[in-house]
Every structure is written in structure tokens, then in C-alpha cells.
Design a protein around this motif. Structure first.
Motif, PDB file in Angstrom:
ATOM      1  N   UNK A 248     -46.730  30.081   1.153  1.00  0.00           N
ATOM      2  CA  UNK A 248     -45.867  30.801   0.238  1.00  0.00           C
ATOM      3  C   UNK A 248     -44.640  29.945  -0.019  1.00  0.00           C
ATOM      4  N   UNK A 249     -44.277  29.823  -1.282  1.00  0.00           N
ATOM      5  CA  UNK A 249     -43.119  29.022  -1.646  1.00  0.00           C
ATOM      6  C   UNK A 249     -42.126  29.888  -2.412  1.00  0.00           C
ATOM      7  N   UNK A 250     -40.972  29.332  -2.644  1.00  0.00           N
ATOM      8  CA  UNK A 250     -39.911  30.040  -3.350  1.00  0.00           C
ATOM      9  C   UNK A 250     -39.320  29.070  -4.359  1.00  0.00           C
ATOM     10  N   UNK A 251     -39.213  29.473  -5.588  1.00  0.00           N
ATOM     11  CA  UNK A 251     -38.666  28.619  -6.643  1.00  0.00           C
ATOM     12  C   UNK A 251     -37.152  28.825  -6.702  1.00  0.00           C
ATOM     13  N   UNK A 252     -36.402  27.811  -6.257  1.00  0.00           N
ATOM     14  CA  UNK A 252     -34.944  27.915  -6.251  1.00  0.00           C
ATOM     15  C   UNK A 252     -34.329  27.690  -7.623  1.00  0.00           C
ATOM     16  N   UNK A 253     -34.970  26.887  -8.450  1.00  0.00           N
ATOM     17  CA  UNK A 253     -34.377  26.458  -9.717  1.00  0.00           C
ATOM     18  C   UNK A 253     -35.285  26.785 -10.886  1.00  0.00           C
ATOM     19  N   UNK A 254     -34.760  26.533 -12.090  1.00  0.00           N
ATOM     20  CA  UNK A 254     -35.558  26.717 -13.286  1.00  0.00           C
ATOM     21  C   UNK A 254     -36.767  25.775 -13.254  1.00  0.00           C
ATOM     22  N   UNK A 255     -37.730  26.047 -14.091  1.00  0.00           N
ATOM     23  CA  UNK A 255     -38.991  25.310 -14.034  1.00  0.00           C
ATOM     24  C   UNK A 255     -38.941  23.974 -14.767  1.00  0.00           C
ATOM     25  N   UNK A 256     -38.136  23.881 -15.818  1.00  0.00           N
ATOM     26  CA  UNK A 256     -38.114  22.645 -16.592  1.00  0.00           C
ATOM     27  C   UNK A 256     -36.828  22.581 -17.395  1.00  0.00           C
ATOM     28  N   UNK A 257     -36.702  21.530 -18.165  1.00  0.00           N
ATOM     29  CA  UNK A 257     -35.524  21.375 -19.024  1.00  0.00           C
ATOM     30  C   UNK A 257     -35.554  22.372 -20.184  1.00  0.00           C
ATOM     31  N   UNK A 258     -36.694  23.007 -20.418  1.00  0.00           N
ATOM     32  CA  UNK A 258     -36.778  23.967 -21.523  1.00  0.00           C
ATOM     33  C   UNK A 258     -36.069  25.284 -21.203  1.00  0.00           C
ATOM     34  N   UNK A 259     -35.726  25.508 -19.952  1.00  0.00           N
ATOM     35  CA  UNK A 259     -34.979  26.710 -19.600  1.00  0.00           C
ATOM     36  C   UNK A 259     -33.778  26.394 -18.710  1.00  0.00           C
ATOM     37  N   UNK A 260     -32.936  25.428 -19.134  1.00  0.00           N
ATOM     38  CA  UNK A 260     -31.778  25.084 -18.311  1.00  0.00           C
ATOM     39  C   UNK A 260     -30.757  26.216 -18.279  1.00  0.00           C
ATOM     40  N   UNK A 261     -30.098  26.321 -17.179  1.00  0.00           N
ATOM     41  CA  UNK A 261     -29.058  27.321 -17.045  1.00  0.00           C
ATOM     42  C   UNK A 261     -29.568  28.730 -16.821  1.00  0.00           C
TER      43      UNK A 261
ATOM     44  N   UNK B 137     -26.773  35.329  -3.672  1.00  0.00           N
ATOM     45  CA  UNK B 137     -26.998  36.040  -2.416  1.00  0.00           C
ATOM     46  C   UNK B 137     -28.475  36.009  -2.027  1.00  0.00           C
ATOM     47  N   UNK B 138     -29.347  36.182  -3.030  1.00  0.00           N
ATOM     48  CA  UNK B 138     -30.787  36.157  -2.756  1.00  0.00           C
ATOM     49  C   UNK B 138     -31.221  34.777  -2.254  1.00  0.00           C
ATOM     50  N   UNK B 139     -30.738  33.744  -2.896  1.00  0.00           N
ATOM     51  CA  UNK B 139     -31.091  32.383  -2.482  1.00  0.00           C
ATOM     52  C   UNK B 139     -30.594  32.105  -1.072  1.00  0.00           C
ATOM     53  N   UNK B 140     -29.364  32.513  -0.767  1.00  0.00           N
ATOM     54  CA  UNK B 140     -28.830  32.314   0.582  1.00  0.00           C
ATOM     55  C   UNK B 140     -29.651  33.064   1.623  1.00  0.00           C
ATOM     56  N   UNK B 141     -30.090  34.266   1.267  1.00  0.00           N
ATOM     57  CA  UNK B 141     -30.891  35.053   2.200  1.00  0.00           C
ATOM     58  C   UNK B 141     -32.241  34.374   2.456  1.00  0.00           C
ATOM     59  N   UNK B 142     -32.883  33.899   1.399  1.00  0.00           N
ATOM     60  CA  UNK B 142     -34.172  33.215   1.556  1.00  0.00           C
ATOM     61  C   UNK B 142     -34.009  31.958   2.399  1.00  0.00           C
ATOM     62  N   UNK B 143     -32.968  31.185   2.115  1.00  0.00           N
ATOM     63  CA  UNK B 143     -32.739  29.954   2.884  1.00  0.00           C
ATOM     64  C   UNK B 143     -32.492  30.252   4.355  1.00  0.00           C
ATOM     65  N   UNK B 144     -31.742  31.290   4.618  1.00  0.00           N
ATOM     66  CA  UNK B 144     -31.420  31.595   6.009  1.00  0.00           C
ATOM     67  C   UNK B 144     -32.620  32.103   6.793  1.00  0.00           C
ATOM     68  N   UNK B 145     -33.587  32.700   6.099  1.00  0.00           N
ATOM     69  CA  UNK B 145     -34.741  33.272   6.795  1.00  0.00           C
ATOM     70  C   UNK B 145     -35.984  32.397   6.783  1.00  0.00           C
ATOM     71  N   UNK B 146     -36.140  31.539   5.741  1.00  0.00           N
ATOM     72  CA  UNK B 146     -37.412  30.832   5.652  1.00  0.00           C
ATOM     73  C   UNK B 146     -37.335  29.378   5.227  1.00  0.00           C
ATOM     74  N   UNK B 147     -36.156  28.835   4.984  1.00  0.00           N
ATOM     75  CA  UNK B 147     -36.069  27.432   4.605  1.00  0.00           C
ATOM     76  C   UNK B 147     -36.425  26.564   5.808  1.00  0.00           C
ATOM     77  N   UNK B 148     -37.488  25.760   5.724  1.00  0.00           N
ATOM     78  CA  UNK B 148     -37.947  25.006   6.894  1.00  0.00           C
ATOM     79  C   UNK B 148     -36.922  24.007   7.416  1.00  0.00           C
ATOM     80  N   UNK B 149     -36.142  23.417   6.537  1.00  0.00           N
ATOM     81  CA  UNK B 149     -35.135  22.443   6.990  1.00  0.00           C
ATOM     82  C   UNK B 149     -34.026  23.154   7.755  1.00  0.00           C
ATOM     83  N   UNK B 150     -33.563  24.278   7.202  1.00  0.00           N
ATOM     84  CA  UNK B 150     -32.512  25.031   7.888  1.00  0.00           C
ATOM     85  C   UNK B 150     -33.008  25.580   9.226  1.00  0.00           C
ATOM     86  N   UNK B 151     -34.242  26.062   9.239  1.00  0.00           N
ATOM     87  CA  UNK B 151     -34.800  26.597  10.484  1.00  0.00           C
ATOM     88  C   UNK B 151     -34.916  25.501  11.547  1.00  0.00           C
ATOM     89  N   UNK B 152     -35.347  24.317  11.137  1.00  0.00           N
ATOM     90  CA  UNK B 152     -35.453  23.208  12.084  1.00  0.00           C
ATOM     91  C   UNK B 152     -34.075  22.812  12.615  1.00  0.00           C
TER      92      UNK B 152
END
Length: 110
Positions: free
Chosen positions: A18-31, A38-53
Motif C-alpha cells: 500500500x502506498x500513499x501519494x504525497x504530491x500531485x501526479x504530474x505537471x498537468x495538475x500543479x498546485x 495534517x493528513x500528510x503529517x499523520x500518514x508520515x508519522x504512522x507509516x513512512x518507512x524512513x521516519x519509522x526506521x
């Protein structure tokens, strides 16, 4: 271990990740923001492999927070340099456009 299992003809292995898309998919939808900060911080704190390591290494006294921060700074510098490298170099001559596309580097007309 997985390759030994498959090579010994015991069967294939299926991995579902299972993955999580942090950013937009391409230059066609910038911004476009798909998630709140808050959602991104929560995901990173619970499942980001680098942060967990990092957390495991610090909690088990295998690393020091300050040293990990120094490593992060060096990695960010290296990434920045790698990102600037392609735009800082001159464009290759047009006749080299087909290089590394065909095995004999034969030219083609543009």
C-alpha cells in the motif's frame, strides 16, 4: 529468500504494497493539493518507512538525532545538486538525439 523460493520452483510470490501519494501526479495538475498538511503529517508519522526506521534507530540507541539531521542535510544537498545538473549542462547536439536509443547509435532525421 524470495528469489531462492521461486528459483527452487516452489511457486511465485505475490507482494501487495500500500502506498500513499504525497504530491500531485504530474505537471498537468500543479498546485493541486489532494491532502491537508495534517493528513500528510499523520500518514508520515504512522507509516513512512524512513521516519519509522529513524525512530527505531534512535529509540534503540543505534543512532543519534543530531547525526541523522546532519545526514538529512547532506542528502538534501546531493538531491539538489542532482536536480540542477541536467539543467546546468548544455544541450547535446541535435545529431546525438538518437544516441542510446538504437544499439548501433545510427542517426535519424529530425
Amino acid at each position: 529468500m524470495c528469489s531462492c523460493y521461486c528459483r527452487s520452483e516452489k511457486g511465485p510470490i505475490l507482494m501487495e504494497l500500500q502506498t500513499y501519494c504525497y504530491h500531485e501526479h504530474s505537471m498537468s495538475d500543479p498546485g493541486v493539493s489532494y491532502h491537508t498538511r495534517e493528513e500528510i503529517q499523520e500518514v508520515r508519522s504512522k507509516s513512512d518507512p524512513i521516519m519509522l526506521l529513524k525512530d527505531r534507530m534512535v529509540n534503540s540507541n543505534h543512532a543519534i538525532v543530531e547525526k541523522l539531521k546532519d545526514i538529512d542535510v547532506e542528502v538534501r544537498k546531493e538531491i539538489e545538486h542532482a536536480a540542477q545538473f541536467p539543467t546546468a549542462d548544455a544541450e547535446p547536439p541535435l545529431e546525438e538525439l538518437s544516441y542510446h536509443i538504437y544499439c548501433n547509435d545510427r542517426p535519424f532525421e529530425v
